[in-house]
Design a protein around this motif. Structure first.
Motif, PDB file in Angstrom:
ATOM      1  N   ILE A 166       0.825  -1.212   0.000  1.00  0.00           N
ATOM      2  CA  ILE A 166       0.000   0.000   0.000  1.00  0.00           C
ATOM      3  C   ILE A 166       0.857   1.259   0.000  1.00  0.00           C
ATOM      4  O   ILE A 166       1.906   1.311   0.647  1.00  0.00           O
ATOM      5  CB  ILE A 166      -0.922   0.013   1.237  1.00  0.00           C
ATOM      6  N   HIS A 167       0.380   2.267  -0.733  1.00  0.00           N
ATOM      7  CA  HIS A 167       0.986   3.602  -0.720  1.00  0.00           C
ATOM      8  C   HIS A 167      -0.075   4.641  -0.365  1.00  0.00           C
ATOM      9  O   HIS A 167      -1.242   4.490  -0.717  1.00  0.00           O
ATOM     10  CB  HIS A 167       1.560   3.953  -2.100  1.00  0.00           C
ATOM     11  N   THR A 168       0.359   5.703   0.315  1.00  0.00           N
ATOM     12  CA  THR A 168      -0.522   6.838   0.582  1.00  0.00           C
ATOM     13  C   THR A 168       0.248   8.144   0.418  1.00  0.00           C
ATOM     14  O   THR A 168       1.384   8.245   0.868  1.00  0.00           O
ATOM     15  CB  THR A 168      -1.142   6.775   1.989  1.00  0.00           C
ATOM     16  N   PRO A 169      -0.316   9.143  -0.261  1.00  0.00           N
ATOM     17  CA  PRO A 169      -1.526   9.014  -1.079  1.00  0.00           C
ATOM     18  C   PRO A 169      -1.250   8.104  -2.268  1.00  0.00           C
ATOM     19  O   PRO A 169      -0.157   7.535  -2.370  1.00  0.00           O
ATOM     20  CB  PRO A 169      -1.798  10.457  -1.507  1.00  0.00           C
ATOM     21  N   SER A 170      -2.198   7.979  -3.162  1.00  0.00           N
ATOM     22  CA  SER A 170      -1.962   7.128  -4.329  1.00  0.00           C
ATOM     23  C   SER A 170      -0.759   7.650  -5.106  1.00  0.00           C
ATOM     24  O   SER A 170      -0.511   8.860  -5.154  1.00  0.00           O
ATOM     25  CB  SER A 170      -3.190   7.107  -5.241  1.00  0.00           C
ATOM     26  N   GLU A 171       0.007   6.737  -5.680  1.00  0.00           N
ATOM     27  CA  GLU A 171       1.157   7.159  -6.481  1.00  0.00           C
ATOM     28  C   GLU A 171       0.708   7.608  -7.867  1.00  0.00           C
ATOM     29  O   GLU A 171       1.198   8.606  -8.391  1.00  0.00           O
ATOM     30  CB  GLU A 171       2.172   6.031  -6.561  1.00  0.00           C
ATOM     31  N   HIS A 172      -0.209   6.879  -8.477  1.00  0.00           N
ATOM     32  CA  HIS A 172      -0.756   7.308  -9.761  1.00  0.00           C
ATOM     33  C   HIS A 172      -1.868   8.337  -9.546  1.00  0.00           C
ATOM     34  O   HIS A 172      -2.598   8.274  -8.553  1.00  0.00           O
ATOM     35  CB  HIS A 172      -1.298   6.114 -10.545  1.00  0.00           C
ATOM     36  N   TYR A 173      -1.939   9.266 -10.447  1.00  0.00           N
ATOM     37  CA  TYR A 173      -3.015  10.251 -10.476  1.00  0.00           C
ATOM     38  C   TYR A 173      -3.895   9.954 -11.685  1.00  0.00           C
ATOM     39  O   TYR A 173      -3.427   9.406 -12.680  1.00  0.00           O
ATOM     40  CB  TYR A 173      -2.455  11.668 -10.637  1.00  0.00           C
ATOM     41  N   ILE A 174      -5.136  10.334 -11.618  1.00  0.00           N
ATOM     42  CA  ILE A 174      -6.037  10.290 -12.769  1.00  0.00           C
ATOM     43  C   ILE A 174      -6.514  11.720 -13.018  1.00  0.00           C
ATOM     44  O   ILE A 174      -7.120  12.342 -12.137  1.00  0.00           O
ATOM     45  CB  ILE A 174      -7.261   9.376 -12.533  1.00  0.00           C
ATOM     46  N   ASP A 175      -6.206  12.258 -14.190  1.00  0.00           N
ATOM     47  CA  ASP A 175      -6.564  13.648 -14.530  1.00  0.00           C
ATOM     48  C   ASP A 175      -6.096  14.634 -13.458  1.00  0.00           C
ATOM     49  O   ASP A 175      -6.820  15.541 -13.045  1.00  0.00           O
ATOM     50  CB  ASP A 175      -8.080  13.776 -14.720  1.00  0.00           C
ATOM     51  N   GLY A 176      -4.878  14.444 -12.985  1.00  0.00           N
ATOM     52  CA  GLY A 176      -4.299  15.375 -12.030  1.00  0.00           C
ATOM     53  C   GLY A 176      -4.761  15.225 -10.599  1.00  0.00           C
ATOM     54  O   GLY A 176      -4.402  16.025  -9.748  1.00  0.00           O
ATOM     55  N   ARG A 177      -5.512  14.168 -10.317  1.00  0.00           N
ATOM     56  CA  ARG A 177      -6.078  13.989  -8.981  1.00  0.00           C
ATOM     57  C   ARG A 177      -5.582  12.683  -8.364  1.00  0.00           C
ATOM     58  O   ARG A 177      -5.619  11.632  -8.989  1.00  0.00           O
ATOM     59  CB  ARG A 177      -7.602  13.978  -9.060  1.00  0.00           C
ATOM     60  N   SER A 178      -5.121  12.774  -7.116  1.00  0.00           N
ATOM     61  CA  SER A 178      -4.679  11.587  -6.392  1.00  0.00           C
ATOM     62  C   SER A 178      -5.846  11.007  -5.590  1.00  0.00           C
ATOM     63  O   SER A 178      -6.881  11.658  -5.415  1.00  0.00           O
ATOM     64  CB  SER A 178      -3.527  11.919  -5.448  1.00  0.00           C
ATOM     65  N   SER A 179      -5.655   9.796  -5.093  1.00  0.00           N
ATOM     66  CA  SER A 179      -6.633   9.154  -4.216  1.00  0.00           C
ATOM     67  C   SER A 179      -6.008   8.933  -2.846  1.00  0.00           C
ATOM     68  O   SER A 179      -4.811   9.144  -2.650  1.00  0.00           O
ATOM     69  CB  SER A 179      -7.079   7.813  -4.820  1.00  0.00           C
ATOM     70  N   LEU A 230      -5.412   6.154  -1.066  1.00  0.00           N
ATOM     71  CA  LEU A 230      -4.440   5.068  -1.032  1.00  0.00           C
ATOM     72  C   LEU A 230      -4.310   4.467  -2.428  1.00  0.00           C
ATOM     73  O   LEU A 230      -5.150   4.695  -3.298  1.00  0.00           O
ATOM     74  CB  LEU A 230      -4.869   3.945  -0.080  1.00  0.00           C
ATOM     75  N   GLU A 231      -3.267   3.662  -2.602  1.00  0.00           N
ATOM     76  CA  GLU A 231      -3.145   2.846  -3.808  1.00  0.00           C
ATOM     77  C   GLU A 231      -2.550   1.501  -3.415  1.00  0.00           C
ATOM     78  O   GLU A 231      -1.573   1.441  -2.653  1.00  0.00           O
ATOM     79  CB  GLU A 231      -2.262   3.512  -4.862  1.00  0.00           C
ATOM     80  N   ILE A 232      -3.166   0.438  -3.892  1.00  0.00           N
ATOM     81  CA  ILE A 232      -2.659  -0.909  -3.644  1.00  0.00           C
ATOM     82  C   ILE A 232      -1.962  -1.398  -4.904  1.00  0.00           C
ATOM     83  O   ILE A 232      -2.514  -1.299  -6.001  1.00  0.00           O
ATOM     84  CB  ILE A 232      -3.796  -1.883  -3.274  1.00  0.00           C
ATOM     85  N   HIS A 233      -0.750  -1.911  -4.759  1.00  0.00           N
ATOM     86  CA  HIS A 233       0.005  -2.465  -5.881  1.00  0.00           C
ATOM     87  C   HIS A 233       0.065  -3.987  -5.750  1.00  0.00           C
ATOM     88  O   HIS A 233       0.594  -4.507  -4.762  1.00  0.00           O
ATOM     89  CB  HIS A 233       1.425  -1.905  -5.907  1.00  0.00           C
ATOM     90  N   PHE A 234      -0.464  -4.680  -6.743  1.00  0.00           N
ATOM     91  CA  PHE A 234      -0.437  -6.133  -6.804  1.00  0.00           C
ATOM     92  C   PHE A 234       0.712  -6.545  -7.730  1.00  0.00           C
ATOM     93  O   PHE A 234       0.630  -6.359  -8.941  1.00  0.00           O
ATOM     94  CB  PHE A 234      -1.774  -6.679  -7.314  1.00  0.00           C
ATOM     95  N   VAL A 235       1.782  -7.073  -7.151  1.00  0.00           N
ATOM     96  CA  VAL A 235       3.010  -7.362  -7.889  1.00  0.00           C
ATOM     97  C   VAL A 235       3.007  -8.806  -8.366  1.00  0.00           C
ATOM     98  O   VAL A 235       2.924  -9.740  -7.553  1.00  0.00           O
ATOM     99  CB  VAL A 235       4.251  -7.101  -7.010  1.00  0.00           C
ATOM    100  N   HIS A 236       3.114  -8.976  -9.683  1.00  0.00           N
ATOM    101  CA  HIS A 236       3.108 -10.296 -10.305  1.00  0.00           C
ATOM    102  C   HIS A 236       4.422 -10.558 -11.032  1.00  0.00           C
ATOM    103  O   HIS A 236       5.101  -9.624 -11.442  1.00  0.00           O
ATOM    104  CB  HIS A 236       1.978 -10.415 -11.337  1.00  0.00           C
ATOM    105  N   LYS A 237       4.755 -11.821 -11.223  1.00  0.00           N
ATOM    106  CA  LYS A 237       5.924 -12.189 -12.015  1.00  0.00           C
ATOM    107  C   LYS A 237       5.558 -13.324 -12.967  1.00  0.00           C
ATOM    108  O   LYS A 237       4.674 -14.137 -12.686  1.00  0.00           O
ATOM    109  CB  LYS A 237       7.079 -12.623 -11.116  1.00  0.00           C
ATOM    110  N   ASP A 238       6.285 -13.367 -14.101  1.00  0.00           N
ATOM    111  CA  ASP A 238       6.131 -14.516 -14.987  1.00  0.00           C
ATOM    112  C   ASP A 238       7.262 -15.497 -14.715  1.00  0.00           C
ATOM    113  O   ASP A 238       8.041 -15.331 -13.772  1.00  0.00           O
ATOM    114  CB  ASP A 238       6.071 -14.079 -16.461  1.00  0.00           C
ATOM    115  N   GLU A 239       7.382 -16.537 -15.555  1.00  0.00           N
ATOM    116  CA  GLU A 239       8.380 -17.577 -15.304  1.00  0.00           C
ATOM    117  C   GLU A 239       9.813 -17.075 -15.440  1.00  0.00           C
ATOM    118  O   GLU A 239      10.756 -17.703 -14.956  1.00  0.00           O
ATOM    119  CB  GLU A 239       8.155 -18.774 -16.244  1.00  0.00           C
TER     120      GLU A 239
END
Length: 281
Positions: A148-161, A163-172
């Protein structure tokens, strides 16, 4: 309810972390820097009580932080392996225009899963079993952890949220794909409450609730979320690139109490917005 976690931990103070020997970074983002190793695992977890002890874990190289002389604007100067943080061309997070096309090529197969929780000194991280799979743009990735990050790291149209949850995935081949979910204040998130009760007091010590599994799929808007797609980087040092980002165009909600409970531990742990990268079709 979070069983008084906000009130009890309101005066927790972070303590400087010990550093470990730096490792060289790679051109492609690797799992090595996406996952903080667990120092110890408790056999039985207990709900949070009293003040949080803050013993940060700096296990992945030169110490860095979100404030002062080791804050994000200085990351690229702290160590050679962090240079991408300053000179990279596909850095994250970014401000995403809602006019970008949304992709519908994400399909999630998340099971009821055991979770190992750890306060790693930078965030609360939830390590999961290897049975959770995401298919992203036709490729299969296993979910390794979310945090989790606070505030959100990504913005949408210049606006933060909030919190932001990052779901980290990996391939083989250990290539990374991250799904970002923005969180707004609203209805309580039940599964978050269930997990939060097992977060250990101390940093760097993992808690693995015995015989307990969680429905983590409820932390993503849907099993087939609409997402904004771009190719970027890790949002922490060494800021390695070639991470496939899928940021959900719809958010989830948590109650003000839940959001405040996280902010008691981490008032701010978000990297500033970077120059916008390209779409990754």
């Amino acid at each position: 309810m979070l069983h008084g976690a906000v009130a009890k931990e309101a005066h927790a103070k972070p303590v400087a972390a010990k550093s470990a020997k730096a490792k060289k970074g790679h051109a492609t983002a690797s799992l090595e820097h996406a996952i903080e190793p667990e120092k110890a695992v408790s056999k039985k977890a207990s709900p949070i009580k009293g003040k949080a002890k803050a013993v940060a874990s700096e296990s992945n190289g030169t110490p860095w932080s979100y404030e002062g002389s080791t804050s994000a604007e200085h990351w690229g100067e702290l160590a050679d392996e962090y240079r991408k943080c300053s000179v990279g061309q596909q850095q994250s997070p970014i401000d995403i225009p809602s006019a970008w096309p949304t992709m519908t090529d994400v399909s999630l197969d998340y099971k009821l899963t055991p979770v190992s929780l750890i306060d790693n000194g930078k965030t609360i991280q939830f390590n999961v079993g290897d049975q959770n799979v995401a298919t992203i743009a036709g490729k299969s990735y296993k979910l390794v952890q979310f945090h989790i990050h606070t505030p959100s790291e990504h913005y949408i149209d210049g606006r933060s949220s909030a919190l932001e949850i990052h779901f980290v995935h990996k391939d083989e081949k250990n290539n990374l794909a991250v799904i970002g979910v923005l969180v707004e204040t609203g209805a309580e998130q039940k599964v978050f409450n269930e997990m939060w009760n097992f977060i250990p007091q101390a940093q760097g010590v993992a808690s693995s609730p015995r015989d307990k599994k969680f429905n983590i799929a409820t932390l993503i808007p849907s099993a087939r979320p609409k997402v904004y797609r771009y190719r970027g980087s890790l949002t922490i040092p060494p800021c390695s690139e070639n991470v496939v980002w899928s940021v959900a165009s719809e958010n989830i909600t948590m109650s003000k109490e839940q959001i405040d409970a996280f902010k008691v531990r981490y008032k701010m742990n978000a990297r500033p917005i970077q120059k916008r990268g390209g779409l990754a079709h």
